[in-house]
Design a protein around this motif. Structure first.
Motif, mmCIF file in Angstrom:
data_model
loop_
_atom_site.group_PDB
_atom_site.id
_atom_site.type_symbol
_atom_site.label_atom_id
_atom_site.label_comp_id
_atom_site.label_asym_id
_atom_site.label_seq_id
_atom_site.Cartn_x
_atom_site.Cartn_y
_atom_site.Cartn_z
ATOM 1 N N GLY A 38 0.738 -1.169 -0.195
ATOM 2 C CA GLY A 38 -0.293 -0.171 -0.153
ATOM 3 C C GLY A 38 0.803 1.181 -0.047
ATOM 4 N N VAL A 39 0.548 2.108 -1.016
ATOM 5 C CA VAL A 39 1.256 3.378 -1.177
ATOM 6 C C VAL A 39 0.272 4.587 -1.331
ATOM 7 N N LYS A 40 0.801 5.748 -0.882
ATOM 8 C CA LYS A 40 -0.070 6.759 -1.373
ATOM 9 C C LYS A 40 0.268 7.673 -2.527
ATOM 10 N N ALA A 41 -0.886 8.115 -3.202
ATOM 11 C CA ALA A 41 -0.684 8.809 -4.594
ATOM 12 C C ALA A 41 -1.091 10.326 -4.327
ATOM 13 N N ASP A 42 -1.206 10.811 -3.087
ATOM 14 C CA ASP A 42 -1.849 12.250 -3.146
ATOM 15 C C ASP A 42 -0.704 13.047 -2.037
ATOM 16 N N PHE A 43 0.503 12.537 -1.931
ATOM 17 C CA PHE A 43 1.298 13.254 -0.971
ATOM 18 C C PHE A 43 2.856 13.022 -1.300
ATOM 19 N N ALA A 44 3.093 14.280 -2.399
ATOM 20 C CA ALA A 44 4.359 14.425 -3.072
ATOM 21 C C ALA A 44 5.449 14.803 -1.962
ATOM 22 N N LEU A 58 8.936 8.436 -3.820
ATOM 23 C CA LEU A 58 9.856 7.810 -2.847
ATOM 24 C C LEU A 58 9.073 6.395 -2.356
ATOM 25 N N GLU A 59 7.783 6.371 -1.800
ATOM 26 C CA GLU A 59 7.220 5.258 -1.361
ATOM 27 C C GLU A 59 7.279 4.003 -2.626
ATOM 28 N N ILE A 60 7.148 4.298 -4.128
ATOM 29 C CA ILE A 60 7.049 3.292 -4.802
ATOM 30 C C ILE A 60 8.716 2.865 -4.919
ATOM 31 N N ASP A 65 12.424 -1.482 -3.890
ATOM 32 C CA ASP A 65 13.653 -1.911 -3.076
ATOM 33 C C ASP A 65 13.146 -2.931 -2.202
ATOM 34 N N LEU A 66 11.888 -3.003 -1.451
ATOM 35 C CA LEU A 66 11.671 -4.134 -0.617
ATOM 36 C C LEU A 66 11.391 -5.383 -1.226
ATOM 37 N N ALA A 67 10.820 -4.968 -2.256
ATOM 38 C CA ALA A 67 10.671 -6.488 -3.273
ATOM 39 C C ALA A 67 11.928 -7.019 -3.663
ATOM 40 N N ARG A 68 13.014 -6.357 -4.054
ATOM 41 C CA ARG A 68 14.260 -6.717 -4.200
ATOM 42 C C ARG A 68 15.023 -7.392 -3.121
ATOM 43 N N LYS A 69 14.803 -7.018 -1.835
ATOM 44 C CA LYS A 69 15.702 -7.506 -0.840
ATOM 45 C C LYS A 69 14.671 -8.644 -0.324
ATOM 46 N N LEU A 70 13.431 -8.772 -0.395
ATOM 47 C CA LEU A 70 12.739 -10.109 0.008
ATOM 48 C C LEU A 70 13.307 -11.261 -1.098
ATOM 49 N N SER A 71 13.478 -10.696 -2.402
ATOM 50 C CA SER A 71 13.874 -11.770 -3.440
ATOM 51 C C SER A 71 15.037 -12.409 -3.177
ATOM 52 N N GLU A 72 15.966 -11.454 -2.684
ATOM 53 C CA GLU A 72 17.477 -12.105 -2.216
ATOM 54 C C GLU A 72 17.177 -12.813 -1.124
#
Length: 126
Positions: A38-44, A58-60, A65-72
């Motif tokens: 879950g990420v926000k799309a209304d808070f630059a 930044l959240e995206i 990066d989280l997915a990359r670390k989980l993959s590792e």
């Protein structure tokens, strides 16, 4: 601040997972090869839409990066599926299992204790 291994960003971001289902959620993420974040799309600049309507920020970047670390850690590819949340629905999405992880600006409040776990200190080690 940069180190030779990582950059730590203390931005007050909350990464939350349902505390009761933490281990099951992690195994489910690994099994399906996808983490719903879950990420926000209304808070630059944390999360916003670009001129093509894509959610960026930044959240995206942190979600990927989280997915990359989980993959590792899992030894297999884990992809990030970002889900736009709002202030009014983000905790419900987490509780309902519509997202595995909440990576968004959020107030840490006593009413959420026991329901979510968060990164200690509210920081991200990238």
């Amino acid at each position: 601040m940069k180190s030779d291994k990582a950059t730590t960003i203390g931005l007050g971001l909350v990464m939350a997972m349902s505390s009761a289902a933490h281990a099951d959620t992690l195994q489910n993420i690994i099994d399906k090869g996808e983490v719903a974040i879950g990420v926000k799309a209304d808070f630059a600049p944390w999360g916003m839409r670009d001129t093509n309507g894509n959610v960026v920020g930044l959240e995206i970047d942190l979600a990927n990066d989280l997915a990359r670390k989980l993959s590792e850690q899992a030894g297999k590819e884990i992809t990030a599926r970002t889900v736009v949340v709002t202030t009014s629905n983000r905790m419900e999405f987490l509780e309902q299992g519509r997202i595995d992880v909440l990576l968004a600006t959020a107030l840490l409040h006593k009413s959420r204790e026991g329901f979510i776990s968060r990164i200690q200190g509210g920081s991200w080690d990238a």
